[in-house]
Design a protein around this motif. Structure first.
Motif, PDB file in Angstrom:
ATOM      1  N   PRO A 124       0.801  -1.227   0.000  1.00 53.67           N
ATOM      2  CA  PRO A 124       0.000   0.000   0.000  1.00 53.67           C
ATOM      3  C   PRO A 124       0.835   1.279   0.000  1.00 53.67           C
ATOM      4  O   PRO A 124       0.460   2.264  -0.632  1.00 53.67           O
ATOM      5  CB  PRO A 124      -0.847  -0.119   1.280  1.00 53.67           C
ATOM      6  N   VAL A 125       1.980   1.279   0.696  1.00 58.67           N
ATOM      7  CA  VAL A 125       2.838   2.457   0.672  1.00 58.67           C
ATOM      8  C   VAL A 125       3.434   2.636  -0.717  1.00 58.67           C
ATOM      9  O   VAL A 125       3.556   3.762  -1.218  1.00 58.67           O
ATOM     10  CB  VAL A 125       3.948   2.358   1.741  1.00 58.67           C
ATOM     11  N   ALA A 126       3.801   1.525  -1.374  1.00 58.70           N
ATOM     12  CA  ALA A 126       4.328   1.601  -2.734  1.00 58.70           C
ATOM     13  C   ALA A 126       3.277   2.170  -3.683  1.00 58.70           C
ATOM     14  O   ALA A 126       3.575   3.021  -4.539  1.00 58.70           O
ATOM     15  CB  ALA A 126       4.777   0.216  -3.195  1.00 58.70           C
ATOM     16  N   ALA A 127       2.026   1.707  -3.553  1.00 53.13           N
ATOM     17  CA  ALA A 127       0.952   2.217  -4.407  1.00 53.13           C
ATOM     18  C   ALA A 127       0.724   3.708  -4.174  1.00 53.13           C
ATOM     19  O   ALA A 127       0.498   4.476  -5.119  1.00 53.13           O
ATOM     20  CB  ALA A 127      -0.334   1.437  -4.147  1.00 53.13           C
ATOM     21  N   ALA A 128       0.803   4.143  -2.898  1.00 58.81           N
ATOM     22  CA  ALA A 128       0.636   5.568  -2.589  1.00 58.81           C
ATOM     23  C   ALA A 128       1.771   6.391  -3.184  1.00 58.81           C
ATOM     24  O   ALA A 128       1.553   7.495  -3.698  1.00 58.81           O
ATOM     25  CB  ALA A 128       0.569   5.758  -1.075  1.00 58.81           C
ATOM     26  N   ALA A 129       3.003   5.883  -3.122  1.00 59.52           N
ATOM     27  CA  ALA A 129       4.148   6.601  -3.682  1.00 59.52           C
ATOM     28  C   ALA A 129       4.011   6.743  -5.193  1.00 59.52           C
ATOM     29  O   ALA A 129       4.363   7.778  -5.769  1.00 59.52           O
ATOM     30  CB  ALA A 129       5.444   5.863  -3.332  1.00 59.52           C
ATOM     31  N   ILE A 130       3.485   5.716  -5.854  1.00 63.35           N
ATOM     32  CA  ILE A 130       3.253   5.802  -7.295  1.00 63.35           C
ATOM     33  C   ILE A 130       2.213   6.871  -7.601  1.00 63.35           C
ATOM     34  O   ILE A 130       2.369   7.679  -8.525  1.00 63.35           O
ATOM     35  CB  ILE A 130       2.818   4.432  -7.844  1.00 63.35           C
ATOM     36  N   ALA A 131       1.141   6.893  -6.817  1.00 58.23           N
ATOM     37  CA  ALA A 131       0.105   7.908  -7.024  1.00 58.23           C
ATOM     38  C   ALA A 131       0.659   9.322  -6.825  1.00 58.23           C
ATOM     39  O   ALA A 131       0.211  10.272  -7.474  1.00 58.23           O
ATOM     40  CB  ALA A 131      -1.065   7.658  -6.070  1.00 58.23           C
ATOM     41  N   ASP A 132       1.663   9.471  -5.935  1.00 62.95           N
ATOM     42  CA  ASP A 132       2.264  10.781  -5.681  1.00 62.95           C
ATOM     43  C   ASP A 132       3.135  11.255  -6.843  1.00 62.95           C
ATOM     44  O   ASP A 132       3.170  12.446  -7.160  1.00 62.95           O
ATOM     45  CB  ASP A 132       3.133  10.728  -4.419  1.00 62.95           C
ATOM     46  N   ARG A 133       3.853  10.323  -7.469  1.00 63.59           N
ATOM     47  CA  ARG A 133       4.901  10.703  -8.411  1.00 63.59           C
ATOM     48  C   ARG A 133       4.597  10.409  -9.878  1.00 63.59           C
ATOM     49  O   ARG A 133       5.160  11.061 -10.755  1.00 63.59           O
ATOM     50  CB  ARG A 133       6.201   9.976  -8.027  1.00 63.59           C
ATOM     51  N   VAL A 134       3.776   9.433 -10.161  1.00 63.27           N
ATOM     52  CA  VAL A 134       3.517   9.031 -11.547  1.00 63.27           C
ATOM     53  C   VAL A 134       2.245   9.714 -12.023  1.00 63.27           C
ATOM     54  O   VAL A 134       1.213   9.652 -11.345  1.00 63.27           O
ATOM     55  CB  VAL A 134       3.387   7.500 -11.651  1.00 63.27           C
ATOM     56  N   PRO A 135       2.263  10.371 -13.202  1.00 60.88           N
ATOM     57  CA  PRO A 135       1.060  11.056 -13.691  1.00 60.88           C
ATOM     58  C   PRO A 135      -0.058  10.071 -13.991  1.00 60.88           C
ATOM     59  O   PRO A 135       0.194   8.891 -14.277  1.00 60.88           O
ATOM     60  CB  PRO A 135       1.547  11.752 -14.974  1.00 60.88           C
ATOM     61  N   PRO A 136      -1.305  10.536 -13.941  1.00 61.34           N
ATOM     62  CA  PRO A 136      -2.447   9.635 -14.106  1.00 61.34           C
ATOM     63  C   PRO A 136      -2.415   8.821 -15.393  1.00 61.34           C
ATOM     64  O   PRO A 136      -2.821   7.667 -15.402  1.00 61.34           O
ATOM     65  CB  PRO A 136      -3.652  10.583 -14.076  1.00 61.34           C
ATOM     66  N   GLU A 137      -1.929   9.425 -16.494  1.00 60.30           N
ATOM     67  CA  GLU A 137      -1.965   8.703 -17.760  1.00 60.30           C
ATOM     68  C   GLU A 137      -0.997   7.521 -17.809  1.00 60.30           C
ATOM     69  O   GLU A 137      -1.092   6.670 -18.682  1.00 60.30           O
ATOM     70  CB  GLU A 137      -1.670   9.657 -18.927  1.00 60.30           C
ATOM     71  N   ARG A 138      -0.045   7.458 -16.865  1.00 61.87           N
ATOM     72  CA  ARG A 138       0.892   6.326 -16.816  1.00 61.87           C
ATOM     73  C   ARG A 138       0.770   5.538 -15.516  1.00 61.87           C
ATOM     74  O   ARG A 138       1.491   4.570 -15.300  1.00 61.87           O
ATOM     75  CB  ARG A 138       2.340   6.820 -16.975  1.00 61.87           C
ATOM     76  N   ARG A 139      -0.135   5.944 -14.660  1.00 58.97           N
ATOM     77  CA  ARG A 139      -0.237   5.323 -13.339  1.00 58.97           C
ATOM     78  C   ARG A 139      -0.726   3.880 -13.424  1.00 58.97           C
ATOM     79  O   ARG A 139      -0.276   3.008 -12.676  1.00 58.97           O
ATOM     80  CB  ARG A 139      -1.187   6.157 -12.467  1.00 58.97           C
TER      81      ARG A 139
END
Length: 498
Positions: A124-139
């Motif tokens: 879950p922390v990894a998923a949150a970090a992705i949501a913070d840094r990766v733009p929606p179109e590549r998330r």
């Protein structure tokens, strides 16, 4: 930034180190669950325990996962992704060292619980970090990579555990966790964002506490099943545990209805389609718990080496990982009800055949492959597909999170049931036969439950209604029966946030 293609997914080059850091952590946490399966007979002999006690190795791990997920999420929001991720990985590594050196079964169980407490926060922390840094179109691609890594660990885990147990000792199957964790921590210090997100509301400690008590009590009751008499053995312990579980779950339901941020959003059960889906997910999780004892059953029935048993278990994992994308395509073509029905029937057939041909290795392998096809359909995306179709965007994350909790709780129940039905002897073929016949029956119950789901046509109409798309289409009242239209309106009112 120039995109880079990795395994068919496009990512910005700047995010590749972050994804590598998160992926390695997820791989370590996911590997830790399946790696122990082929080592169960050796572990049982080492500690002089039977399947009922061995089941706690699996179920206690999942239990600690359930409890740690909301705690890790709260920590990550309050203090930042980097310290939360490093803390989770560090606890996981330290517990792995304790598991290697454990002098007795009690210490080993403590180590497993601590491993799970660390691993439970990694994803879950990894998923949150992705949501913070990766733009929606590549998330979506980034999250899909984490899912693929999880699947890879499910394949590698049993094979690696079997090889290490066969050639060295079961104690050392956790040794890879330590260097992996060290690498992840070094990378996290450099590439993970340190800033904290906004702080969410209060952690539902009362809900977590009552849920924990209830699950522990259920685990105790199920692991005291008497497979031969088909009743509880050790009646005083088992029935007392059942009573505690009942009281705890009643209290849990009452607490969740009043909690500001509940662990389980009970309002989501108000609509039949969602209630059926969450119930089916519990059953699917229970079936997945059956996978944990497959290598031990093969060792008992066919006198296989630990390496061979782990390799055969990996065949099942390869099968269901390969079927998952095909099941996703079938969802678009035939709908979730059809995919779940076929998956549960294949699982039922495979598990029943496996139970009755344990001593015939070629047939047992064929049964594992057939069950793997079923698991691939069940564990792919059909239940997530239903939940995301049935909930508005304001409730979607909560609804999907509840689905994950149902799956893990189901795994806990299935693992406990397998241990209880397998009996007191780790080498008892009759006990495993009883257990897998019971799991085949559970799969048939799931198959029957799929008929309570909406049809494909109704499913598409619901998706259009919730998402607000196809606004030019006639209103649903014009093309559906008045009773169905009224049910739709009631559903929309029930799941909208207050």
């Amino acid at each position: 930034m120039t995109p880079r293609t990795l395994a068919g997914h496009s990512f910005d080059r700047a995010n590749v180190p972050l994804l590598l850091t998160l992926g390695l952590g997820v791989f370590a946490g996911a590997l830790d669950l399946g790696v122990l399966s082929p080592a169960l007979p050796a572990l049982a002999r080492s500690f002089d325990i039977g399947p009922s006690a061995v089941a706690w190795v699996f179920t206690l791990y999942l239990f600690a996962n359930v409890v740690s997920i909301p705690i890790a999420g709260k920590f990550a929001d309050a203090w930042g992704r980097r310290p939360a991720y490093i803390a989770c990985v560090g606890v996981f590594a330290a517990a792995s060292v304790l598991a290697i050196a454990a002098p007795n079964f009690a210490v080993f169980l403590i180590a497993r619980a601590l491993q799970a407490a660390g691993a439970g926060g990694i994803f879950p922390v990894a998923a949150a970090a992705i949501a913070d840094r990766v733009p929606p179109e590549r998330r979506g691609s980034a999250l899909g990579m984490l899912g693929a890594i999880w699947g890879l660990a499910a394949i590698v885990g049993p094979a690696f555990g079997g090889l290490v147990t066969h050639f060295i000792s079961w104690h050392w199957i956790f040794v890879a966790n330590v260097p992996l964790a060290a690498i992840v921590i070094v990378l996290a210090l450099r590439y993970l964002p340190a800033s904290a997100a906004r702080v969410r509301g209060p952690l539902d400690l009362a809900g977590l506490g009552t849920l924990a008590i209830g699950l522990i009590a259920v685990m105790a009751a199920l692991t005291h099943l008497d497979a031969r008499a088909a009743v509880f053995g050790g009646a005083s312990t088992a029935w007392a545990a059942s009573g505690v579980a009942l009281v705890a779950f009643v209290a849990f339901a009452a607490i969740e209805r009043r909690a500001a941020e509940p662990v389980v959003a009970t309002a989501l059960f108000a609509h039949r389609q969602l209630a059926v889906t969450y119930t089916l997910e519990l059953g699917i999780g229970a079936l997945e718990g059956a996978l944990f004892f497959i290598p031990a059953a093969l060792v008992a029935a066919d006198r296989l080496s630990y390496a061979a048993a782990g390799g055969i278990a990996a065949i099942g994992a390869i099968t269901f990982v390969a079927v998952i994308p095909l099941a996703g395509r079938a969802l678009d073509a035939f709908g979730s009800r059809a995919v779940l029905l076929v998956g549960s029937l294949c699982s039922a057939a495979g598990l029943w055949i496996f139970a009755n041909v344990l001593s015939d290795l070629p047939l047992a392998i064929g049964a594992i492959v057939l069950a793997g096809i079923g698991f691939g359909a069940l564990l792919g995306a059909p239940t997530r597909y239903i939940v995301t179709n049935e909930t508005p965007s304001s409730r979607r994350a909560t609804a999907v999170g509840l689905l994950s909790i149902c799956l893990i709780v189901g795994q806990i129940l299935g693992g406990s049931l397998a241990g209880g039905l397998a009996g007191s002897d780790i080498a008892s073929v009759a006990g495993y036969r009883t257990a897998y016949e019971a799991f085949a029956a559970i799969a048939l119950v799931i198959a029957a439950g799929t008929f309570a789901l909406a049809s494909r046509r109704a499913e598409l109409l619901r998706a259009d209604s919730v998402s607000g798309s196809f606004r030019e289409e006639p209103p649903r009242e014009a093309i559906r029966k008045p009773a169905e239209a009224a049910e739709d309106r009631q559903h929309d009112q029930e799941i909208q946030p207050a």
